[in-house]
Design a protein around this motif. Structure first.
Motif, PDB file in Angstrom:
ATOM      1  N   PHE A 351       1.246  -1.478  -0.078  1.00 38.80           N
ATOM      2  CA  PHE A 351      -0.016  -0.074   0.288  1.00 38.80           C
ATOM      3  C   PHE A 351       0.951   0.729   0.085  1.00 38.80           C
ATOM      4  O   PHE A 351       2.145   1.139   0.099  1.00 38.80           O
ATOM      5  N   ALA A 352       0.623   2.514  -0.489  1.00 42.16           N
ATOM      6  CA  ALA A 352       0.764   3.694  -0.078  1.00 42.16           C
ATOM      7  C   ALA A 352       0.426   4.514  -0.075  1.00 42.16           C
ATOM      8  O   ALA A 352      -1.091   4.953  -0.936  1.00 42.16           O
ATOM      9  N   ILE A 353       0.899   5.717   1.255  1.00 41.81           N
ATOM     10  CA  ILE A 353      -0.656   7.011   1.725  1.00 41.81           C
ATOM     11  C   ILE A 353       0.160   7.789   1.997  1.00 41.81           C
ATOM     12  O   ILE A 353       1.570   7.985   1.876  1.00 41.81           O
ATOM     13  N   GLY A 354      -0.373   9.163   2.400  1.00 49.47           N
ATOM     14  CA  GLY A 354       0.161  10.486   2.747  1.00 49.47           C
ATOM     15  C   GLY A 354       0.764  10.747   0.818  1.00 49.47           C
ATOM     16  O   GLY A 354       0.594  10.694  -0.619  1.00 49.47           O
ATOM     17  N   ASP A 355       1.402  11.352   0.966  1.00 46.62           N
ATOM     18  CA  ASP A 355       2.195  13.069   0.072  1.00 46.62           C
ATOM     19  C   ASP A 355       2.760  11.732  -1.265  1.00 46.62           C
ATOM     20  O   ASP A 355       2.464  12.524  -2.601  1.00 46.62           O
ATOM     21  N   VAL A 356       3.030  10.656  -0.782  1.00 45.30           N
ATOM     22  CA  VAL A 356       3.864   9.969  -2.072  1.00 45.30           C
ATOM     23  C   VAL A 356       2.933   9.295  -2.898  1.00 45.30           C
ATOM     24  O   VAL A 356       3.322   8.504  -3.861  1.00 45.30           O
ATOM     25  N   ALA A 357       1.720   8.999  -2.218  1.00 39.84           N
ATOM     26  CA  ALA A 357       0.835   7.945  -3.150  1.00 39.84           C
ATOM     27  C   ALA A 357      -0.327   8.971  -4.455  1.00 39.84           C
ATOM     28  O   ALA A 357      -0.260  10.022  -3.743  1.00 39.84           O
ATOM     29  N   ALA A 358       0.313   8.356  -5.823  1.00 41.31           N
ATOM     30  CA  ALA A 358      -1.114   9.442  -6.447  1.00 41.31           C
ATOM     31  C   ALA A 358      -2.118   8.218  -6.984  1.00 41.31           C
ATOM     32  O   ALA A 358      -2.415   7.503  -6.973  1.00 41.31           O
ATOM     33  N   PHE A 359      -3.244   8.548  -5.762  1.00 37.47           N
ATOM     34  CA  PHE A 359      -4.169   7.929  -5.853  1.00 37.47           C
ATOM     35  C   PHE A 359      -5.853   8.541  -7.073  1.00 37.47           C
ATOM     36  O   PHE A 359      -6.255  10.184  -7.300  1.00 37.47           O
ATOM     37  N   PRO A 360      -6.763   8.051  -7.035  1.00 38.46           N
ATOM     38  CA  PRO A 360      -8.249   8.425  -7.819  1.00 38.46           C
ATOM     39  C   PRO A 360      -8.618   9.548  -6.721  1.00 38.46           C
ATOM     40  O   PRO A 360      -9.497   8.920  -5.569  1.00 38.46           O
ATOM     41  N   LEU A 361      -8.666  10.759  -7.389  1.00 38.12           N
ATOM     42  CA  LEU A 361      -9.457  11.875  -6.635  1.00 38.12           C
ATOM     43  C   LEU A 361     -10.741  11.784  -7.035  1.00 38.12           C
ATOM     44  O   LEU A 361     -11.495  11.776  -8.180  1.00 38.12           O
ATOM     45  N   LYS A 362     -11.690  11.069  -5.826  1.00 35.88           N
ATOM     46  CA  LYS A 362     -13.213  10.900  -6.747  1.00 35.88           C
ATOM     47  C   LYS A 362     -14.171  11.542  -7.444  1.00 35.88           C
ATOM     48  O   LYS A 362     -14.406  11.467  -8.365  1.00 35.88           O
ATOM     49  N   MET A 363     -14.333  12.725  -6.377  1.00 30.32           N
ATOM     50  CA  MET A 363     -15.298  13.498  -6.642  1.00 30.32           C
ATOM     51  C   MET A 363     -14.984  14.365  -7.748  1.00 30.32           C
ATOM     52  O   MET A 363     -15.554  15.418  -8.256  1.00 30.32           O
ATOM     53  N   TYR A 364     -13.512  14.263  -8.304  1.00 28.35           N
ATOM     54  CA  TYR A 364     -13.445  15.130  -9.394  1.00 28.35           C
ATOM     55  C   TYR A 364     -13.153  14.354 -10.901  1.00 28.35           C
ATOM     56  O   TYR A 364     -12.104  14.638 -11.789  1.00 28.35           O
ATOM     57  N   ASN A 365     -12.869  13.009 -10.622  1.00 27.89           N
ATOM     58  CA  ASN A 365     -12.479  12.331 -11.934  1.00 27.89           C
ATOM     59  C   ASN A 365     -10.941  11.875 -12.567  1.00 27.89           C
ATOM     60  O   ASN A 365     -11.018  12.242 -13.381  1.00 27.89           O
ATOM     61  N   ARG A 366     -10.247  12.401 -11.396  1.00 31.73           N
ATOM     62  CA  ARG A 366      -9.097  12.259 -11.994  1.00 31.73           C
ATOM     63  C   ARG A 366      -7.936  11.905 -10.817  1.00 31.73           C
ATOM     64  O   ARG A 366      -8.109  11.616  -9.761  1.00 31.73           O
ATOM     65  N   ILE A 367      -6.824  11.358 -10.724  1.00 29.58           N
ATOM     66  CA  ILE A 367      -5.436  10.875 -10.367  1.00 29.58           C
ATOM     67  C   ILE A 367      -5.187  12.175 -10.149  1.00 29.58           C
ATOM     68  O   ILE A 367      -4.703  13.006 -10.627  1.00 29.58           O
ATOM     69  N   ALA A 368      -4.541  11.725  -8.550  1.00 29.40           N
ATOM     70  CA  ALA A 368      -4.142  13.632  -7.583  1.00 29.40           C
ATOM     71  C   ALA A 368      -2.801  13.228  -7.114  1.00 29.40           C
ATOM     72  O   ALA A 368      -3.036  11.843  -6.790  1.00 29.40           O
TER      73      ALA A 368
END
Length: 496
Positions: A351-368
């Motif tokens: 798993f990866a969390i915090g600043d280093v994680a590129a995650f799906p920003l669900k409400m704006y439908n983009r990776i952030a």
């Protein structure tokens, strides 16, 4: 029983425990996660039960191997708290950190930590995680009491996903069942060839950096801050309390360009100027020069102009610390280690969390990728809930940013702003900044996408996430005609 038989028995017991309790080693549990659905179910074990692969031998240097967190930042501290809340930390959790102290609330380093000694500056253990969200102060003793193994000042330098092993800078070999990468970011630096490593040139990322800067501020007369973002604004405000000649240099047209509108930035710049801070905009650094004593003495700009300085603070951004985990999967667009909405990487059990994680920003439908303490806290909690329970609820993060400056004793005005949502669309600004101002971002469909508020009340600040999350359709004409910030917020509230 012979020692060989004892080792074999320990290996069998350890393997069985891993199959039952470590999702990274349990195909059935992994399939359950991939399938989704179902309500969250917390798997709880007796709080004092000790699980360790240590008994199996193998020459590994960490006793607690079921769960390993790499990185000792804020996200790691909040992850540890969640493990404890589930009764799954004692004898099972190991944290590997490059820092000499347990996780702490990093935002303090550019705020209260920089106050002069007579102004009661923030110091450890006062701001150890998780006091930033009203939780316990997790000191060294807290980790010991909760059976969490912490390896200090020994960052991971090598990783082998096939053997589920890690190697640290001191040569330790570590074993893990499930791995959480929480390595955060590292400060972007000026090249050494243009003076980026001169004595008197500072970067702020940890307590040692802040201590070094405080030492310099105590002797400084003229300081230069390079960068007009978070670091630049917060350090320059702190320097005012030291009564230092302060100049901020940045290439953009105004401060905080990624968030502030030109109009909003102008008001903050005027406040800083009233406190003696000078701005040099649209400027690039050519080099930093040293004086006869070897310390930095000036900043030379691309246009040839020279700004004298005996202390320089560089705040030009940060980059995700992905090494040595590049093989896990790095997102080429936003940087960082790519994860899904449950913070799982492409490798089962990692798993990866915090600043280093590129995650799906669900409400704006983009990776952030979000470099902020709020996301560090929330992503850590969500990830550990995913790891320890049957939770399949997607992480639905609402972007949130804030800053607090000029909070020292004797300040003519303390400044505290908050922003929620997305800064896209047309802006409507209400208020005169004395004492407060609000900015609303509205898209072409008249939906409120983001809202910024300076010097609001707790009730007003509490309204902001509701507005940004709901994205109500608002009457732009009414907002523009609002006589005050309070009236504008009432208009927006009525649209909920």
């Amino acid at each position: 029983m012979t020692s060989a038989l004892r080792r074999k028995a320990a290996e069998m017991a350890s393997a069985a425990a891993s199959q039952c309790y470590s999702y990274s080693l349990s195909p059935a549990a992994w399939a359950l996660r991939q399938g989704g659905g179902g309500a969250a179910r917390v798997v709880r074990l007796p709080s004092r039960r000790r699980f360790s692969v240590a008994a199996a031998g193998g020459g590994y240097d960490n006793e607690n191997r079921e769960y390993v967190i790499v990185g000792g930042g804020n996200a790691a501290g909040y992850a540890a708290r969640t493990f404890v809340e589930h009764g799954m930390a004692d004898g099972r959790l190991c944290i590997v950190s490059k820092e000499p102290v347990p996780p702490y609330e990093r935002p303090a380093l550019t705020k209260g930590y920089l106050f002069p000694p007579e102004k009661k500056p923030a110091r450890l253990p006062g701001f150890h995680t998780c006091v930033g969200s009203g939780g316990q102060r997790q000191t060294t003793e807290w980790y010991k009491e909760n059976g969490i193994e912490v390896l200090y000042e020994d960052p991971v330098v090598a990783f082998d996903g096939k053997t589920q092993t890690l190697k640290t800078s001191s040569g330790k070999m570590l074993k893990y069942g499930s791995l959480i990468i929480s390595t955060g970011c590292e400060a972007s630096r000026l090249p050494a060839k243009i003076g980026g490593n001169l004595p008197g040139v500072h970067y702020i990322r940890d307590v040692a950096d802040a201590d070094s800067l405080v030492s310099s501020l105590g002797k400084a007369k003229k300081i230069v801050v390079i960068g007009g973002g978070y670091i630049g604004m917060e350090v320059a405000a702190a320097a005012c309390d030291w009564n230092l000649d302060t100049t901020i240099i940045f290439p953009e047209d105004h401060i905080m360009p990624r968030l502030f509108t030109p109009s909003l930035a102008k008001k903050y710049e005027e406040l800083y100027q009233q406190n003696g801070v000078k701005f040099i905009k649209g400027a690039l650094i050519d080099k930093l020069e040293a004086g006869s004593d070897g310390r930095v003495s000036s900043a030379v700009l691309k246009d040839g102009s020279i700004v004298e300085a005996d202390t320089v603070i560089v705040g030009i951004g940060a980059k995700p610390a992905v090494s040595p985990f590049e093989a896990v999967g790095v997102n080429s667009q936003v940087g960082g280690i790519e994860v899904d909405s449950l913070f799982r990487t492409s490798v089962p059990g990692i798993f990866a969390i915090g600043d280093v994680a590129a995650f799906p920003l669900k409400m704006y439908n983009r990776i952030a990728r979000v470099e902020h303490v709020d996301h560090a806290r929330k992503s850590a909690h969500h990830c550990v809930e995913t790891l320890l329970t049957s939770q399949t609820k997607a992480y639905d993060y609402l972007p949130y940013f804030y800053s607090r400056v000029f909070e020292y004793e004797g300040s003519s005005r303390k400044v505290w702003w908050q922003f929620y949502g997305d800064n896209v669309g047309e802006t409507v600004e209400v208020g005169n900044f004395d004492p407060k101002i609000a900015t609303f971002w509205i898209d072409s469909d008249s939906r409120l996408k983001g809202v910024f508020l300076e010097s609001g009340s707790s009730e007003e600040f509490g309204l902001l996430p509701q507005l940004a999350k709901s994205q109500p359709i608002v009457d732009k004409a009414k907002l523009k005609a609002a006589a005050s910030v309070e009236d504008a917020l009432d208009i927006a509230r009525s649209a909920l």
